[in-house]
Design a protein around this motif. Structure first.
Motif, PDB file in Angstrom:
ATOM      1  N   ASP A  81      22.905   6.513   5.682  1.00  0.00           N
ATOM      2  CA  ASP A  81      22.746   7.123   4.362  1.00  0.00           C
ATOM      3  C   ASP A  81      24.054   6.967   3.580  1.00  0.00           C
ATOM      4  O   ASP A  81      24.050   6.774   2.374  1.00  0.00           O
ATOM      5  N   ASP A  82      25.166   7.049   4.309  1.00  0.00           N
ATOM      6  CA  ASP A  82      26.491   6.908   3.691  1.00  0.00           C
ATOM      7  C   ASP A  82      27.268   5.818   4.442  1.00  0.00           C
ATOM      8  O   ASP A  82      28.418   6.015   4.845  1.00  0.00           O
ATOM      9  N   ASN A  83      26.601   4.674   4.645  1.00  0.00           N
ATOM     10  CA  ASN A  83      27.248   3.516   5.280  1.00  0.00           C
ATOM     11  C   ASN A  83      28.025   3.869   6.552  1.00  0.00           C
ATOM     12  O   ASN A  83      29.199   3.518   6.688  1.00  0.00           O
ATOM     13  N   GLY A  84      27.379   4.571   7.453  1.00  0.00           N
ATOM     14  CA  GLY A  84      27.991   4.829   8.750  1.00  0.00           C
ATOM     15  C   GLY A  84      28.780   6.126   8.835  1.00  0.00           C
ATOM     16  O   GLY A  84      29.220   6.516   9.918  1.00  0.00           O
ATOM     17  N   TYR A  85      28.965   6.802   7.711  1.00  0.00           N
ATOM     18  CA  TYR A  85      29.656   8.104   7.755  1.00  0.00           C
ATOM     19  C   TYR A  85      28.669   9.233   8.083  1.00  0.00           C
ATOM     20  O   TYR A  85      28.985  10.404   7.914  1.00  0.00           O
ATOM     21  N   ASP A  86      27.514   8.842   8.544  1.00  0.00           N
ATOM     22  CA  ASP A  86      26.491   9.784   9.002  1.00  0.00           C
ATOM     23  C   ASP A  86      26.077   9.275  10.383  1.00  0.00           C
ATOM     24  O   ASP A  86      25.251   8.386  10.510  1.00  0.00           O
ATOM     25  N   ASN A 124      33.508  16.080  10.592  1.00  0.00           N
ATOM     26  CA  ASN A 124      33.231  17.252   9.759  1.00  0.00           C
ATOM     27  C   ASN A 124      31.719  17.455   9.712  1.00  0.00           C
ATOM     28  O   ASN A 124      31.226  18.559   9.542  1.00  0.00           O
ATOM     29  N   HIS A 125      31.006  16.339   9.873  1.00  0.00           N
ATOM     30  CA  HIS A 125      29.544  16.370   9.806  1.00  0.00           C
ATOM     31  C   HIS A 125      28.995  15.273  10.715  1.00  0.00           C
ATOM     32  O   HIS A 125      29.723  14.363  11.107  1.00  0.00           O
ATOM     33  N   SER A 126      27.719  15.375  11.029  1.00  0.00           N
ATOM     34  CA  SER A 126      27.049  14.281  11.754  1.00  0.00           C
ATOM     35  C   SER A 126      25.904  13.822  10.863  1.00  0.00           C
ATOM     36  O   SER A 126      25.773  14.264   9.724  1.00  0.00           O
ATOM     37  N   LEU A 164      29.230  17.150  -2.533  1.00  0.00           N
ATOM     38  CA  LEU A 164      29.777  15.968  -3.211  1.00  0.00           C
ATOM     39  C   LEU A 164      28.717  14.913  -3.493  1.00  0.00           C
ATOM     40  O   LEU A 164      28.732  14.287  -4.539  1.00  0.00           O
ATOM     41  N   PHE A 165      27.816  14.705  -2.548  1.00  0.00           N
ATOM     42  CA  PHE A 165      26.885  13.585  -2.713  1.00  0.00           C
ATOM     43  C   PHE A 165      25.449  14.020  -2.980  1.00  0.00           C
ATOM     44  O   PHE A 165      24.569  13.192  -3.135  1.00  0.00           O
ATOM     45  N   ASP A 166      25.184  15.310  -2.972  1.00  0.00           N
ATOM     46  CA  ASP A 166      23.803  15.754  -3.117  1.00  0.00           C
ATOM     47  C   ASP A 166      23.291  15.489  -4.528  1.00  0.00           C
ATOM     48  O   ASP A 166      24.036  15.591  -5.505  1.00  0.00           O
ATOM     49  N   PHE A 219      43.107   7.395  15.869  1.00  0.00           N
ATOM     50  CA  PHE A 219      41.969   8.057  15.233  1.00  0.00           C
ATOM     51  C   PHE A 219      42.314   8.378  13.789  1.00  0.00           C
ATOM     52  O   PHE A 219      43.377   8.929  13.512  1.00  0.00           O
ATOM     53  N   ARG A 220      41.381   8.065  12.904  1.00  0.00           N
ATOM     54  CA  ARG A 220      41.487   8.499  11.513  1.00  0.00           C
ATOM     55  C   ARG A 220      40.407   9.564  11.343  1.00  0.00           C
ATOM     56  O   ARG A 220      39.215   9.310  11.548  1.00  0.00           O
ATOM     57  N   LEU A 221      40.832  10.772  11.038  1.00  0.00           N
ATOM     58  CA  LEU A 221      39.902  11.902  11.015  1.00  0.00           C
ATOM     59  C   LEU A 221      39.300  12.052   9.616  1.00  0.00           C
ATOM     60  O   LEU A 221      39.953  12.525   8.691  1.00  0.00           O
ATOM     61  N   ASP A 222      38.053  11.655   9.520  1.00  0.00           N
ATOM     62  CA  ASP A 222      37.364  11.642   8.240  1.00  0.00           C
ATOM     63  C   ASP A 222      37.109  13.058   7.715  1.00  0.00           C
ATOM     64  O   ASP A 222      36.595  13.907   8.445  1.00  0.00           O
ATOM     65  N   ALA A 223      37.458  13.280   6.461  1.00  0.00           N
ATOM     66  CA  ALA A 223      37.137  14.534   5.762  1.00  0.00           C
ATOM     67  C   ALA A 223      37.481  15.767   6.593  1.00  0.00           C
ATOM     68  O   ALA A 223      36.845  16.812   6.449  1.00  0.00           O
ATOM     69  N   ALA A 275      44.789  12.098   9.396  1.00  0.00           N
ATOM     70  CA  ALA A 275      43.580  12.704   8.824  1.00  0.00           C
ATOM     71  C   ALA A 275      43.487  12.316   7.362  1.00  0.00           C
ATOM     72  O   ALA A 275      44.492  12.044   6.713  1.00  0.00           O
ATOM     73  N   GLU A 276      42.292  12.286   6.864  1.00  0.00           N
ATOM     74  CA  GLU A 276      42.097  12.013   5.446  1.00  0.00           C
ATOM     75  C   GLU A 276      42.518  13.261   4.671  1.00  0.00           C
ATOM     76  O   GLU A 276      42.024  14.349   4.926  1.00  0.00           O
ATOM     77  N   GLY A 277      43.451  13.089   3.741  1.00  0.00           N
ATOM     78  CA  GLY A 277      43.908  14.226   2.946  1.00  0.00           C
ATOM     79  C   GLY A 277      45.119  14.880   3.569  1.00  0.00           C
ATOM     80  O   GLY A 277      45.432  14.669   4.741  1.00  0.00           O
ATOM     81  N   ASN A 341      41.401   2.068  -0.726  1.00  0.00           N
ATOM     82  CA  ASN A 341      40.627   2.140   0.507  1.00  0.00           C
ATOM     83  C   ASN A 341      39.151   1.987   0.121  1.00  0.00           C
ATOM     84  O   ASN A 341      38.854   1.662  -1.027  1.00  0.00           O
ATOM     85  N   HIS A 342      38.266   2.221   1.077  1.00  0.00           N
ATOM     86  CA  HIS A 342      36.836   1.995   0.818  1.00  0.00           C
ATOM     87  C   HIS A 342      36.227   3.025  -0.127  1.00  0.00           C
ATOM     88  O   HIS A 342      35.060   2.905  -0.479  1.00  0.00           O
ATOM     89  N   ASP A 343      36.964   4.061  -0.477  1.00  0.00           N
ATOM     90  CA  ASP A 343      36.450   5.076  -1.412  1.00  0.00           C
ATOM     91  C   ASP A 343      36.990   4.864  -2.817  1.00  0.00           C
ATOM     92  O   ASP A 343      36.834   5.742  -3.685  1.00  0.00           O
ATOM     93  N   GLN A 344      37.647   3.745  -3.028  1.00  0.00           N
ATOM     94  CA  GLN A 344      38.267   3.478  -4.329  1.00  0.00           C
ATOM     95  C   GLN A 344      37.760   2.150  -4.853  1.00  0.00           C
ATOM     96  O   GLN A 344      37.360   1.280  -4.076  1.00  0.00           O
ATOM     97  N   SER A 428      33.505   3.262  -9.425  1.00  0.00           N
ATOM     98  CA  SER A 428      32.595   3.352  -8.280  1.00  0.00           C
ATOM     99  C   SER A 428      33.190   2.743  -7.005  1.00  0.00           C
ATOM    100  O   SER A 428      33.849   1.698  -7.046  1.00  0.00           O
ATOM    101  N   ARG A 429      32.871   3.392  -5.902  1.00  0.00           N
ATOM    102  CA  ARG A 429      33.345   2.912  -4.598  1.00  0.00           C
ATOM    103  C   ARG A 429      32.769   1.540  -4.260  1.00  0.00           C
ATOM    104  O   ARG A 429      33.367   0.795  -3.493  1.00  0.00           O
ATOM    105  N   ASP A 430      31.592   1.226  -4.806  1.00  0.00           N
ATOM    106  CA  ASP A 430      30.996  -0.080  -4.489  1.00  0.00           C
ATOM    107  C   ASP A 430      31.858  -1.246  -4.978  1.00  0.00           C
ATOM    108  O   ASP A 430      31.755  -2.351  -4.449  1.00  0.00           O
TER     109      ASP A 430
HETATM  110  C1  GLC Z   1      35.304  10.401   3.540  1.00  0.00           C
HETATM  111  C2  GLC Z   1      35.047   8.917   3.678  1.00  0.00           C
HETATM  112  C3  GLC Z   1      33.940   8.552   2.755  1.00  0.00           C
HETATM  113  C4  GLC Z   1      32.700   9.293   3.184  1.00  0.00           C
HETATM  114  C5  GLC Z   1      32.965  10.795   3.257  1.00  0.00           C
HETATM  115  C6  GLC Z   1      31.889  11.481   4.040  1.00  0.00           C
HETATM  116  O1  GLC Z   1      35.725  10.751   2.286  1.00  0.00           O
HETATM  117  O2  GLC Z   1      36.227   8.199   3.460  1.00  0.00           O
HETATM  118  O3  GLC Z   1      33.680   7.174   2.712  1.00  0.00           O
HETATM  119  O4  GLC Z   1      31.670   9.044   2.272  1.00  0.00           O
HETATM  120  O5  GLC Z   1      34.169  11.099   3.919  1.00  0.00           O
HETATM  121  O6  GLC Z   1      31.986  11.144   5.392  1.00  0.00           O
END
Ligand code: GLC
Length: 569
Positions: A81-86, A124-126, A164-166, A219-223, A275-277, A341-344, A428-430
């Motif tokens: 749903d979010d390119n592998g972040y799920d 942070n989420h699955s 954020l994405f809903d 490890f890069r700890l997402d969100a 970690a991110e942030g 990065n991939h969010d920019q 857009s991130r795309d």
């Molecule tokens: C982080 C990722 C981003 C992803 C979000 C939810 O911000 O870098 O790509 O969409 O977390 O996992």
């Protein structure tokens, strides 16, 4: 409300000065990290999606760049749903990306070439399709119920939380099976995990051990800042929107979790952690990474990357922000240095000038900046070619859940869709996710099939194969500047001092270590600009123009987007 993600999801303010202590050398401070977005890097089987075998086929390319570590965005089982972040299974490889054998071969191939692998840990989420969530939602008495955050409907509607994405920006989703709401800060398919639950935490540490045992190097700890929450879910005061991070990030037990993770996993392996942030304040950033606290290795703060806005940015502000962060971490802690990065959207479009005349020059100049600052550089794939934003005209071309849902939201709520589409061309991130441009054959040599996201049509001239042949290409310049950094510890550890602070066009600074000194001169403008130096210039170590201009006297004139690094005698 405009998507907070696009407005700079994780922007962090700065605070107080922090204490002294010498910067010890560490292997992870000396890495040059290259980020691979696997979905868009190289497809080996013609399904239009990049994959692990694709990366394997490019290992020699990675080696040729001189980079020493690769951070790969999530490659785990996922409904995407979010390119592998799920993630639906943290111990399995996403089927579109290949198999565990492919992963093992990739890791082996990287290690044989002395390249480390940093994995993305998205906890942070699955995914809502993870077994834990399936169990959790099945009944209120499930042993997995407390792996997530639930709010029973008989208590009424839960206090509002922004997602954020809903598609409605509502982080609570009603689930009829148990007549309850679950929390999702990101998309509805990304339920937030409940870190208060020690069983969940153990599961995560076991997952980390599984990958560390395989040999991953970091490890890069997402969100991750969002992981700790006040699970009483109080109402927030009016105006919280203006201070998103303050309310959402750095919850009450975040540091406890990081300490526990360090003790149980990180300290037991030779792995780096980021970690991110970096929190709300400078104090937060230090609390996350100061070595004696035993939490994370390095801060990944967003204040720098967030400077570029659709309307442009001011160099004085850019200098101020990077100088401030350097000063705050001069004696203690360690930073990541990045502009993309991939969010920019693409670095050269946001921070440089992506017109044909200045694209390569400005991109090389920005690359020089990243590789000559103190901190560990993180460099996003494709930027070494000066890849640019694609600027899609219609929403149908976008794939990103954040952008598409924002469009739906604004459509439902009478937003200005024309303006949104214009903004997305820049933000857009795309834009940063279009397929890697390998050569001038069909689909830029990325895939023989239909690419999951359109290839930027400029691939005919902007591609790696063409740049290999050109000694002055962005690609070959990248190699030189990476080598310069690796061969000069002064660029890793040396003291940073800003010079000619008021210069509106030039960013100039020195780096100094154990008697060795370098002067870095970067013209951020598209015209000639000059600076006067009192330094005795030695060898010109690198220059992004093919021809060298002699310096006479103490005035140095830099051509548009020129970058020079001098030895100082
Ligand atoms: C982080 C990722 C981003 C992803 C979000 C939810 O911000 O870098 O790509 O969409 O977390 O996992």
């Amino acid at each position: 409300m405009k998507s907070l993600f696009m407005a700079g999801l994780l922007c962090f303010a700065a605070g107080a000065v922090y204490a002294q202590k010498s910067n010890n050398t560490e292997w992870w401070k000396e890495e040059v990290v290259y980020q691979i977005y696997p979905r868009s890097f190289k497809d080996s089987d013609g399904d239009g999606l990049g994959d692990l075998k694709g990366i394997i086929s490019k290992l020699d390319y990675l080696k040729s760049l001189g980079i020493t570590a690769v951070w790969i965005n999530p490659y785990f089982a996922s409904p995407n749903d979010d390119n592998g972040y799920d993630i639906s299974d943290y111990r399995a490889i996403m089927k579109e990306f290949g198999t565990m054998e492919d992963f093992d071969a990739l890791l082996k191939g990287m290690h044989e070439r002395n390249i480390k692998l940093v994995m993305d840990l998205v906890v942070n989420h699955s995914s809502d399709e993870h077994e834990w969530f399936k169990q959790s939602r099945s009944s209120r008495t499930s042993p997995y119920r407390d792996y997530y955050h639930w709010w029973p409907a008989e208590k009424g509607k839960p206090p509002y939380r922004y997602s954020l994405f809903d598609v409605n920006h509502d982080a609570w989703k009603y689930d009829a099976i148990t007549d309850s709401y679950y929390l999702h800060y990101f998309s509805v398919k990304q339920p937030d995990l409940n870190w208060e639950n020690p069983r969940l935490r153990q599961e995560v540490y076991d997952i980390m051990k599984f990958w560390a045992e395989k040999g991953v190097d970091g490890f890069r700890l997402d969100a991750f800042q969002f992981a700790s929450k006040d699970i009483a879910f109080p109402e927030w005061p009016k105006g919280w929107e203006k201070d998103f991070v303050k309310y959402y990030a750095m919850g009450p037990h975040l540091h406890d979790y990081l300490k526990e993770m360090h003790e149980q996993v990180v300290s037991k392996y030779r792995v780096m952690s980021v970690a991110e942030g970096a929190g709300n304040t400078m104090q937060d950033a230090h609390n996350l990474v100061d070595a004696e606290r035993k939490e994370l290795n390095m801060a990944y703060a967003f204040e720098g990357v967030d400077i570029a806005k659709p309307e442009g940015y001011d160099l004085a502000h850019f200098k101020k922000v990077f100088t401030k962060w350097d000063a705050e971490f001069a004696e203690k802690g360690w930073l990541s240095i990045f502009l993309a990065n991939h969010d920019q959207a693409r670095m050269v479009t946001r921070f440089g000038n992506d017109t044909p005349e200045f694209r390569d020059l400005s991109s090389k100049m920005l690359t020089t900046f990243i590789m000559t600052m103190r901190g560990t550089p993180y460099y996003y794939n494709g930027d070494e070619l000066a890849m640019t934003n694609i600027r899609f005209e219609t929403i149908d071309d976008y794939r990103d859940v954040a952008g598409r849902n924002e469009y739906e939201y604004q459509k439902k709520n009478g937003g200005d869709l024309k303006k949104l589409l214009e903004d997305m061309k820049l933000g857009s991130r795309d834009n940063g996710r279009t397929p890697f441009q390998w050569d001038d054959t069909k689909n830029a040599g990325f895939t023989t099939g239909e690419p999951w996201l359109k290839v930027n049509p400029n691939y005919k001239t902007l591609n790696a194969a063409a740049q290999e042949k050109d000694p002055n290409s962005a690609l070959n310049y990248f190699r030189k500047v990476v080598a310069l950094r690796k061969n000069n510890k002064v660029l890793v550890y040396g003291k940073y001092s800003l010079v000619d602070e008021q210069n509106p066009e030039i960013y100039a600074y020195t780096r100094e270590l154990e008697g060795k000194k370098m002067l870095i001169l970067l013209n951020f403008s598209q015209k000639n600009a000059s600076t006067v130096t009192d330094k005795k210039l030695g060898k010109l170590l690198i220059n992004n123009y093919p021809t060298v201009q002699k310096v006479s006297g103490n005035k140095i004139v830099l051509r548009p987007y020129e970058a020079r690094v001098y030895e100082v005698k």
